[in-house]
Scaffold this motif. Sequence first.
Motif, PDB file in Angstrom:
ATOM      1  N   MET A 144      -5.471   3.924  -4.567  1.00  0.00           N
ATOM      2  CA  MET A 144      -4.182   3.250  -4.682  1.00  0.00           C
ATOM      3  C   MET A 144      -3.880   2.842  -6.119  1.00  0.00           C
ATOM      4  O   MET A 144      -2.708   2.677  -6.494  1.00  0.00           O
ATOM      5  N   GLN A 145      -4.912   2.674  -6.942  1.00  0.00           N
ATOM      6  CA  GLN A 145      -4.668   2.385  -8.357  1.00  0.00           C
ATOM      7  C   GLN A 145      -3.880   3.517  -9.006  1.00  0.00           C
ATOM      8  O   GLN A 145      -2.976   3.280  -9.815  1.00  0.00           O
ATOM      9  N   ALA A 146      -4.210   4.758  -8.631  1.00  0.00           N
ATOM     10  CA  ALA A 146      -3.466   5.905  -9.144  1.00  0.00           C
ATOM     11  C   ALA A 146      -2.033   5.870  -8.635  1.00  0.00           C
ATOM     12  O   ALA A 146      -1.090   6.203  -9.371  1.00  0.00           O
ATOM     13  N   GLY A 147      -1.851   5.469  -7.376  1.00  0.00           N
ATOM     14  CA  GLY A 147      -0.515   5.366  -6.821  1.00  0.00           C
ATOM     15  C   GLY A 147       0.333   4.350  -7.547  1.00  0.00           C
ATOM     16  O   GLY A 147       1.493   4.624  -7.910  1.00  0.00           O
ATOM     17  N   PHE A 148      -0.225   3.164  -7.787  1.00  0.00           N
ATOM     18  CA  PHE A 148       0.505   2.131  -8.531  1.00  0.00           C
ATOM     19  C   PHE A 148       0.848   2.617  -9.940  1.00  0.00           C
ATOM     20  O   PHE A 148       1.957   2.388 -10.432  1.00  0.00           O
ATOM     21  N   ALA A 149      -0.096   3.287 -10.585  1.00  0.00           N
ATOM     22  CA  ALA A 149       0.138   3.782 -11.939  1.00  0.00           C
ATOM     23  C   ALA A 149       1.297   4.769 -11.967  1.00  0.00           C
ATOM     24  O   ALA A 149       2.154   4.715 -12.862  1.00  0.00           O
ATOM     25  N   MET A 150       1.342   5.675 -10.992  1.00  0.00           N
ATOM     26  CA  MET A 150       2.407   6.677 -10.957  1.00  0.00           C
ATOM     27  C   MET A 150       3.763   6.045 -10.644  1.00  0.00           C
ATOM     28  O   MET A 150       4.786   6.396 -11.243  1.00  0.00           O
ATOM     29  N   VAL A 151       3.787   5.132  -9.685  1.00  0.00           N
ATOM     30  CA  VAL A 151       5.041   4.468  -9.330  1.00  0.00           C
ATOM     31  C   VAL A 151       5.604   3.714 -10.529  1.00  0.00           C
ATOM     32  O   VAL A 151       6.798   3.835 -10.871  1.00  0.00           O
ATOM     33  N   GLU A 152       4.763   2.936 -11.181  1.00  0.00           N
ATOM     34  CA  GLU A 152       5.224   2.103 -12.292  1.00  0.00           C
ATOM     35  C   GLU A 152       5.613   2.946 -13.501  1.00  0.00           C
ATOM     36  O   GLU A 152       6.618   2.671 -14.166  1.00  0.00           O
TER      37      GLU A 152
ATOM     38  N   GLY B 283      14.297   5.022 -14.618  1.00  0.00           N
ATOM     39  CA  GLY B 283      12.962   5.493 -14.941  1.00  0.00           C
ATOM     40  C   GLY B 283      13.002   6.922 -15.464  1.00  0.00           C
ATOM     41  O   GLY B 283      13.977   7.649 -15.270  1.00  0.00           O
ATOM     42  N   HIS B 284      11.914   7.340 -16.117  1.00  0.00           N
ATOM     43  CA  HIS B 284      11.939   8.648 -16.758  1.00  0.00           C
ATOM     44  C   HIS B 284      11.490   9.775 -15.850  1.00  0.00           C
ATOM     45  O   HIS B 284      11.695  10.947 -16.164  1.00  0.00           O
ATOM     46  N   SER B 285      10.873   9.450 -14.693  1.00  0.00           N
ATOM     47  CA  SER B 285      10.392  10.526 -13.815  1.00  0.00           C
ATOM     48  C   SER B 285      10.332  10.062 -12.368  1.00  0.00           C
ATOM     49  O   SER B 285       9.332   9.481 -11.934  1.00  0.00           O
ATOM     50  N   VAL B 286      11.378  10.370 -11.629  1.00  0.00           N
ATOM     51  CA  VAL B 286      11.388  10.047 -10.205  1.00  0.00           C
ATOM     52  C   VAL B 286      10.324  10.851  -9.449  1.00  0.00           C
ATOM     53  O   VAL B 286       9.699  10.329  -8.531  1.00  0.00           O
ATOM     54  N   PRO B 287      10.079  12.130  -9.786  1.00  0.00           N
ATOM     55  CA  PRO B 287       9.000  12.862  -9.100  1.00  0.00           C
ATOM     56  C   PRO B 287       7.636  12.178  -9.218  1.00  0.00           C
ATOM     57  O   PRO B 287       6.875  12.133  -8.249  1.00  0.00           O
ATOM     58  N   ILE B 288       7.314  11.642 -10.409  1.00  0.00           N
ATOM     59  CA  ILE B 288       6.034  10.945 -10.577  1.00  0.00           C
ATOM     60  C   ILE B 288       6.006   9.690  -9.713  1.00  0.00           C
ATOM     61  O   ILE B 288       5.000   9.386  -9.076  1.00  0.00           O
TER      62      ILE B 288
ATOM     63  N   ILE C 294       0.754   8.640  -2.654  1.00  0.00           N
ATOM     64  CA  ILE C 294      -0.656   8.291  -2.880  1.00  0.00           C
ATOM     65  C   ILE C 294      -0.950   6.911  -2.305  1.00  0.00           C
ATOM     66  O   ILE C 294      -1.997   6.691  -1.679  1.00  0.00           O
ATOM     67  N   LEU C 295      -0.029   5.971  -2.515  1.00  0.00           N
ATOM     68  CA  LEU C 295      -0.214   4.627  -1.967  1.00  0.00           C
ATOM     69  C   LEU C 295      -0.238   4.649  -0.443  1.00  0.00           C
ATOM     70  O   LEU C 295      -1.079   3.988   0.184  1.00  0.00           O
ATOM     71  N   TRP C 296       0.672   5.393   0.158  1.00  0.00           N
ATOM     72  CA  TRP C 296       0.696   5.508   1.623  1.00  0.00           C
ATOM     73  C   TRP C 296      -0.624   6.075   2.128  1.00  0.00           C
ATOM     74  O   TRP C 296      -1.209   5.591   3.100  1.00  0.00           O
ATOM     75  N   PHE C 297      -1.122   7.092   1.448  1.00  0.00           N
ATOM     76  CA  PHE C 297      -2.413   7.688   1.807  1.00  0.00           C
ATOM     77  C   PHE C 297      -3.533   6.657   1.690  1.00  0.00           C
ATOM     78  O   PHE C 297      -4.383   6.515   2.580  1.00  0.00           O
ATOM     79  N   GLY C 298      -3.533   5.917   0.580  1.00  0.00           N
ATOM     80  CA  GLY C 298      -4.574   4.917   0.371  1.00  0.00           C
ATOM     81  C   GLY C 298      -4.517   3.777   1.362  1.00  0.00           C
ATOM     82  O   GLY C 298      -5.544   3.150   1.665  1.00  0.00           O
ATOM     83  N   TRP C 299      -3.326   3.514   1.900  1.00  0.00           N
ATOM     84  CA  TRP C 299      -3.167   2.425   2.857  1.00  0.00           C
ATOM     85  C   TRP C 299      -3.949   2.670   4.153  1.00  0.00           C
ATOM     86  O   TRP C 299      -4.240   1.738   4.893  1.00  0.00           O
ATOM     87  N   PHE C 300      -4.309   3.904   4.422  1.00  0.00           N
ATOM     88  CA  PHE C 300      -5.119   4.188   5.601  1.00  0.00           C
ATOM     89  C   PHE C 300      -6.558   3.707   5.410  1.00  0.00           C
ATOM     90  O   PHE C 300      -7.331   3.632   6.375  1.00  0.00           O
ATOM     91  N   GLY C 301      -6.920   3.382   4.174  1.00  0.00           N
ATOM     92  CA  GLY C 301      -8.176   2.693   3.935  1.00  0.00           C
ATOM     93  C   GLY C 301      -7.963   1.200   3.900  1.00  0.00           C
ATOM     94  O   GLY C 301      -8.799   0.421   4.375  1.00  0.00           O
ATOM     95  N   PHE C 302      -6.830   0.791   3.368  1.00  0.00           N
ATOM     96  CA  PHE C 302      -6.515  -0.626   3.199  1.00  0.00           C
ATOM     97  C   PHE C 302      -6.415  -1.348   4.541  1.00  0.00           C
ATOM     98  O   PHE C 302      -7.048  -2.387   4.749  1.00  0.00           O
ATOM     99  N   ASN C 303      -5.611  -0.824   5.464  1.00  0.00           N
ATOM    100  CA  ASN C 303      -5.399  -1.510   6.744  1.00  0.00           C
ATOM    101  C   ASN C 303      -6.490  -1.233   7.781  1.00  0.00           C
ATOM    102  O   ASN C 303      -7.166  -2.165   8.225  1.00  0.00           O
ATOM    103  N   PRO C 304      -6.709   0.008   8.201  1.00  0.00           N
ATOM    104  CA  PRO C 304      -7.778   0.251   9.176  1.00  0.00           C
ATOM    105  C   PRO C 304      -9.144  -0.203   8.668  1.00  0.00           C
ATOM    106  O   PRO C 304      -9.967  -0.705   9.437  1.00  0.00           O
ATOM    107  N   GLY C 305      -9.396  -0.033   7.378  1.00  0.00           N
ATOM    108  CA  GLY C 305     -10.690  -0.424   6.829  1.00  0.00           C
ATOM    109  C   GLY C 305     -10.952  -1.908   6.899  1.00  0.00           C
ATOM    110  O   GLY C 305     -12.109  -2.350   6.881  1.00  0.00           O
ATOM    111  N   SER C 306      -9.902  -2.712   6.995  1.00  0.00           N
ATOM    112  CA  SER C 306     -10.072  -4.166   7.028  1.00  0.00           C
ATOM    113  C   SER C 306     -10.709  -4.668   8.314  1.00  0.00           C
ATOM    114  O   SER C 306     -11.064  -5.848   8.396  1.00  0.00           O
TER     115      SER C 306
END
Length: 470
Positions: free
Chosen positions: A77-85, A257-262, A269-281
Amino acid sequence: MYSLIAERRWTTLLLAAVMSLSFLSLGSPSYAQEGGETATVSETDVLVEEVAEEDLGVGYALDNAVLMFCAVLVFLMQAGFAMVEAGFNSSKNAVNILFKNSMDICVGVVLFFAFGFGIMYPGAYGVDVEEKPYFAFGGFGLDGYEATIDRTFSPEVDWLFQAMFAATAATIVSGAVAGRMKVGAYLIYSAILTGLIYPISGMWKWGGGFLAQEGFQDFAGSAVVHGLGGFAGLAGAIVLGPRLGRYVNGKSIPMLGHSVPIAALGVFILWFGWFGFNPGSQLAFHGLTDSGEQNIDVVMHCAMTTTLAAGAGGLVATLLSWGLFGKPDLSMGLNGILGGLVGITACCDCMSNLQAVAIIGPVAGALVVAGVLMLDKLHIDDPVGAFPVHGLCGVWGCLAIGILENDYLTNGDTSLWIQLKATVIICGWSFVTMFVLFSIMKAVGILRVSEAEEQQGLDISEHGMSAYTN
């Protein structure tokens, strides 16, 4: 066949798996009479004991493996946050944003190992949390960690999973203060939040502190993680002030922003990572809960409600933006997805699938749109919508437990008052402490870059490099 496997089960993992299947057949009456011979009572007792030992081993391995996998998903999810921001901001600040996200995880894991984990989970070190429900320090690193017999995962994987949450709470703020905050000031903020602010309030709930004792429910951190990060971001945005040119003569000037695709890639990526965040809890995938229910059902249910809320949040935010602006706004839709994920985080274990798709996600999507418009009216510059997504939707997720029908509410384990009180305490704790910190750094002149540096871009002025070359 049982004897052969029992003697050689240590040789290969495959044989161990086969033996486990054989053990399952021990539960049927026919196995005791294999070959027409009935096992004696003592022989049966021995077999039962060996099965129990083997089951514990499989459960330990399963919990460790899956929790490790979930921790890796949260790390992603760190990669997801980096890309979104980065995508939602100017290209001249891309290096700066990637740097801050990189340092969040670096600073986070070091400080959370040094003392953050010991503050957040003092009970794991033998501290009586009921006697110290507000603050306690268990110990440095994992020294003194007391693994209990009912814990089926290692201290190391426990720390790893929790450390990823600490880094997530910190990195939420990066987007809210993008484009105008000095690197040194951000590192100070990141260190204090991951090493002190987050562990203390996290202890109040997840460490068995006073909010947990009062019955506050927040399964995976709508308030503990996202609300805390969202309100910290709001404090930073207010103290820093808007980016140059964002508001001119009282008029809002969009800064695309300079890149909507990014940015879109980051959301997925964040949505994918959330499957560790919520079920993993759930922190368990084998064995029984205290109430005797199989944990595996909770894990799968969390994955289901998480998916539905995200989809509904993105859909509602898109439709609302379409109605308001005349065209469907992708950025609103993407943030709506994230809002749905944040909203369901507190209650993914206790809400039904229908509640997730019909109420939790849609309300979160609407809050994102309303929150973005509200900040714009107030001239509070939040370039990525961190506060609407994580702050407002985090509050909603916790309050929903006190409003909508669920077992916690029905059984009297919590109430709307408890949910409201605890959410205000956690979010208020974050906002006040971070507002004070940012104000102090502003007063001493180390918070914001100069106008010339901001116009040049933080990539060059702060890092001496550019994300994109000709």
